[in-house]
Design a protein around this motif. Sequence first.
Motif, mmCIF file in Angstrom:
data_model
loop_
_atom_site.group_PDB
_atom_site.id
_atom_site.type_symbol
_atom_site.label_atom_id
_atom_site.label_comp_id
_atom_site.label_asym_id
_atom_site.label_seq_id
_atom_site.Cartn_x
_atom_site.Cartn_y
_atom_site.Cartn_z
ATOM 1 N N LEU A 15 87.575 110.054 18.221
ATOM 2 C CA LEU A 15 87.341 109.506 16.887
ATOM 3 C C LEU A 15 88.542 109.748 15.973
ATOM 4 C CD1 LEU A 15 83.608 110.528 16.407
ATOM 5 C CD2 LEU A 15 84.496 108.192 16.478
ATOM 6 N N GLN A 16 89.168 110.912 16.098
ATOM 7 C CA GLN A 16 90.351 111.206 15.291
ATOM 8 C C GLN A 16 91.485 110.244 15.616
ATOM 9 O OE1 GLN A 16 90.740 115.362 16.361
ATOM 10 N NE2 GLN A 16 89.948 116.052 14.370
ATOM 11 N N GLN A 17 91.665 109.932 16.898
ATOM 12 C CA GLN A 17 92.718 108.995 17.296
ATOM 13 C C GLN A 17 92.442 107.593 16.761
ATOM 14 O OE1 GLN A 17 92.806 109.331 21.556
ATOM 15 N NE2 GLN A 17 93.734 111.387 21.542
ATOM 16 N N LYS A 18 91.187 107.156 16.852
ATOM 17 C CA LYS A 18 90.824 105.831 16.343
ATOM 18 C C LYS A 18 91.003 105.754 14.829
ATOM 19 C CE LYS A 18 87.495 104.522 19.936
ATOM 20 N NZ LYS A 18 86.068 104.189 20.221
ATOM 21 N N LEU A 19 90.623 106.834 14.130
ATOM 22 C CA LEU A 19 90.737 106.840 12.676
ATOM 23 C C LEU A 19 92.196 106.870 12.244
ATOM 24 C CD1 LEU A 19 88.959 106.824 10.143
ATOM 25 C CD2 LEU A 19 89.047 109.319 10.146
ATOM 26 N N ALA A 20 93.040 107.510 13.033
ATOM 27 C CA ALA A 20 94.467 107.534 12.718
ATOM 28 C C ALA A 20 95.052 106.128 12.797
ATOM 29 C CB ALA A 20 95.198 108.460 13.687
ATOM 30 N N GLN A 21 94.493 105.298 13.687
ATOM 31 C CA GLN A 21 94.970 103.927 13.828
ATOM 32 C C GLN A 21 94.343 102.993 12.786
ATOM 33 O OE1 GLN A 21 93.973 103.001 17.876
ATOM 34 N NE2 GLN A 21 95.442 104.470 18.751
ATOM 35 N N ALA A 22 93.156 103.374 12.302
ATOM 36 C CA ALA A 22 92.472 102.552 11.289
ATOM 37 C C ALA A 22 91.934 103.464 10.193
ATOM 38 C CB ALA A 22 91.349 101.757 11.936
ATOM 39 N N PRO A 23 92.823 104.029 9.351
ATOM 40 C CA PRO A 23 92.427 105.039 8.365
ATOM 41 C C PRO A 23 91.445 104.541 7.303
ATOM 42 C CG PRO A 23 94.689 104.324 8.007
ATOM 43 C CD PRO A 23 94.272 103.749 9.319
ATOM 44 N N ASP B 190 88.808 102.639 7.953
ATOM 45 C CA ASP B 190 87.525 102.325 8.587
ATOM 46 C C ASP B 190 86.526 103.445 8.263
ATOM 47 O OD1 ASP B 190 85.340 101.825 10.247
ATOM 48 O OD2 ASP B 190 86.590 101.034 11.874
ATOM 49 N N LEU B 191 85.707 103.221 7.260
ATOM 50 C CA LEU B 191 84.772 104.250 6.809
ATOM 51 C C LEU B 191 83.633 104.494 7.805
ATOM 52 C CD1 LEU B 191 84.547 103.483 2.983
ATOM 53 C CD2 LEU B 191 86.034 105.077 4.204
ATOM 54 N N THR B 192 83.333 103.494 8.632
ATOM 55 C CA THR B 192 82.323 103.705 9.671
ATOM 56 C C THR B 192 82.804 104.750 10.668
ATOM 57 O OG1 THR B 192 81.571 101.412 9.452
ATOM 58 C CG2 THR B 192 80.938 102.592 11.453
ATOM 59 N N LEU B 193 84.101 104.665 11.033
ATOM 60 C CA LEU B 193 84.689 105.672 11.908
ATOM 61 C C LEU B 193 84.704 107.040 11.232
ATOM 62 C CD1 LEU B 193 87.773 103.925 13.590
ATOM 63 C CD2 LEU B 193 85.756 104.847 14.739
ATOM 64 N N LEU B 194 85.012 107.033 9.943
ATOM 65 C CA LEU B 194 85.052 108.297 9.191
ATOM 66 C C LEU B 194 83.693 108.978 9.203
ATOM 67 C CD1 LEU B 194 86.728 110.134 7.185
ATOM 68 C CD2 LEU B 194 85.577 108.867 5.371
ATOM 69 N N ILE B 195 82.644 108.211 8.993
ATOM 70 C CA ILE B 195 81.290 108.772 9.001
ATOM 71 C C ILE B 195 80.945 109.306 10.391
ATOM 72 C CG2 ILE B 195 78.853 108.126 8.923
ATOM 73 C CD1 ILE B 195 79.480 106.373 6.521
ATOM 74 N N ALA B 196 81.296 108.562 11.428
ATOM 75 C CA ALA B 196 81.021 109.018 12.795
ATOM 76 C C ALA B 196 81.750 110.322 13.086
ATOM 77 C CB ALA B 196 81.446 107.935 13.790
ATOM 78 N N LEU B 197 83.004 110.416 12.625
ATOM 79 C CA LEU B 197 83.769 111.652 12.832
ATOM 80 C C LEU B 197 83.150 112.803 12.043
ATOM 81 C CD1 LEU B 197 86.171 113.244 13.899
ATOM 82 C CD2 LEU B 197 87.537 112.328 11.996
ATOM 83 N N ALA B 198 82.718 112.540 10.824
ATOM 84 C CA ALA B 198 82.100 113.590 10.006
ATOM 85 C C ALA B 198 80.831 114.114 10.671
ATOM 86 C CB ALA B 198 81.792 113.059 8.606
ATOM 87 N N ARG B 199 80.046 113.207 11.221
ATOM 88 C CA ARG B 199 78.825 113.640 11.915
ATOM 89 C C ARG B 199 79.173 114.491 13.141
ATOM 90 N NH1 ARG B 199 74.269 111.021 10.141
ATOM 91 N NH2 ARG B 199 74.481 108.991 9.124
ATOM 92 N N ALA B 200 80.191 114.080 13.891
ATOM 93 C CA ALA B 200 80.590 114.828 15.079
ATOM 94 C C ALA B 200 81.131 116.202 14.706
ATOM 95 C CB ALA B 200 81.639 114.040 15.861
ATOM 96 N N ASN C 260 78.673 101.005 0.667
ATOM 97 C CA ASN C 260 77.313 100.769 0.163
ATOM 98 C C ASN C 260 76.505 102.061 0.022
ATOM 99 O OD1 ASN C 260 77.633 97.894 0.098
ATOM 100 N ND2 ASN C 260 77.307 97.862 2.323
ATOM 101 N N GLY C 261 77.207 103.154 -0.297
ATOM 102 C CA GLY C 261 76.533 104.431 -0.518
ATOM 103 C C GLY C 261 76.333 105.261 0.741
ATOM 104 N N ASP C 262 76.765 104.743 1.895
ATOM 105 C CA ASP C 262 76.553 105.474 3.152
ATOM 106 C C ASP C 262 77.364 106.763 3.215
ATOM 107 O OD1 ASP C 262 74.807 103.531 3.940
ATOM 108 O OD2 ASP C 262 76.132 102.601 5.431
ATOM 109 N N VAL C 263 78.573 106.734 2.672
ATOM 110 C CA VAL C 263 79.414 107.937 2.692
ATOM 111 C C VAL C 263 78.739 109.054 1.895
ATOM 112 C CG1 VAL C 263 81.640 108.933 2.005
ATOM 113 C CG2 VAL C 263 81.554 106.641 3.015
ATOM 114 N N LYS C 264 78.240 108.705 0.722
ATOM 115 C CA LYS C 264 77.542 109.685 -0.118
ATOM 116 C C LYS C 264 76.285 110.199 0.588
ATOM 117 C CE LYS C 264 75.080 110.043 -4.532
ATOM 118 N NZ LYS C 264 74.675 109.308 -5.765
ATOM 119 N N GLN C 265 75.561 109.303 1.243
ATOM 120 C CA GLN C 265 74.324 109.701 1.923
ATOM 121 C C GLN C 265 74.615 110.708 3.037
ATOM 122 O OE1 GLN C 265 71.883 106.468 3.329
ATOM 123 N NE2 GLN C 265 70.766 107.773 4.765
ATOM 124 N N VAL C 266 75.635 110.463 3.845
ATOM 125 C CA VAL C 266 75.963 111.380 4.939
ATOM 126 C C VAL C 266 76.452 112.715 4.373
ATOM 127 C CG1 VAL C 266 77.506 111.767 6.903
ATOM 128 C CG2 VAL C 266 76.448 109.526 6.556
#
Length: 286
Positions: free
Chosen positions: A207-215, A217-227, A253-259
């Motif tokens: 996930l860190q590698q993918k996020l580095a390529q697409a910084p 992408d908040l969906t990736l950020l949330i997935a990384l935060a959960r992991a 749409n508020g998902d970052v705040k929710q997580v």
Amino acid sequence: MENVLNLTKDNIQQVVDASMQQVVVLVFWAEQQADSLAMAHRLEALAQQHAGRFLLAKVDCEAEMEIASYFRIQSLPTTLVLDKGQPVDGFAGLQDEQQIGIMLDKYLPPIWQLQLDEAKALLAQPQVSDEMLSTAQVLLKEAQSQSATAEISLVLADVYLQQEDYTAATALLDRIGLADQDGYYQSLKAKLALALEAADTPEIRELQQKLAQAPDDLTLLIALARALHQAHRDDEALGSLLAVLRQDMSALNGDVKQVFMEILTALGQGHGVANQYRRQFYSLLY
């Protein structure tokens, strides 16, 4: 052994033995001597108030004349401090709480030492429950507020490691000076290194590698935060989410705040990292 007891010929050796580990206060009194009764009651109240700091042994001189004679008591009330089996201090006559406190403070262990000892006793149990770890954490934080000794920090770091709060454990161990980096410290550092290595999962690295390529992408950020949260790397998880919320409170749409709030809730009110980020989040709101 109780904090207050009546000293007799039957238990005097037990009390003397106890004085090898704990300060014992002897108060000599008699029913017909009003000041001695008052002194005994005053010391009993102090013994209950400072439970664990000293053992109070009351000597009824009418019933235990041999003990009074052995200690060469000439007047009542008389109070003696017994340490390592020997009288080391004392006074005759009725004293107020302040006078008693001044004398006792010269010999009694500080409160933080008792809290540290109690926490260490909890950790030494064959099975240490989550509740016991929480109790030890509270005791050690209170002790730390009174005395910033390396020993308290090391035991508290041990608690954090067992609670899998690696951020808090790292912060404490990083502040230990070279002179205090003993075998216990080295053991905790080794445990922390192993725990952090285990927490660096393939999923997180991917996930860190993918996020580095697409910084962006908040969906990736949330997935990384959960992991990261699942791996108990909560400081990293919350930090990455808060950085986005500083720019846009309604991101994705508020998902970052929710997580972000879900992780805070999962960690609970008493978690140090959670409390730190909770304060920062509220400062954004207000």
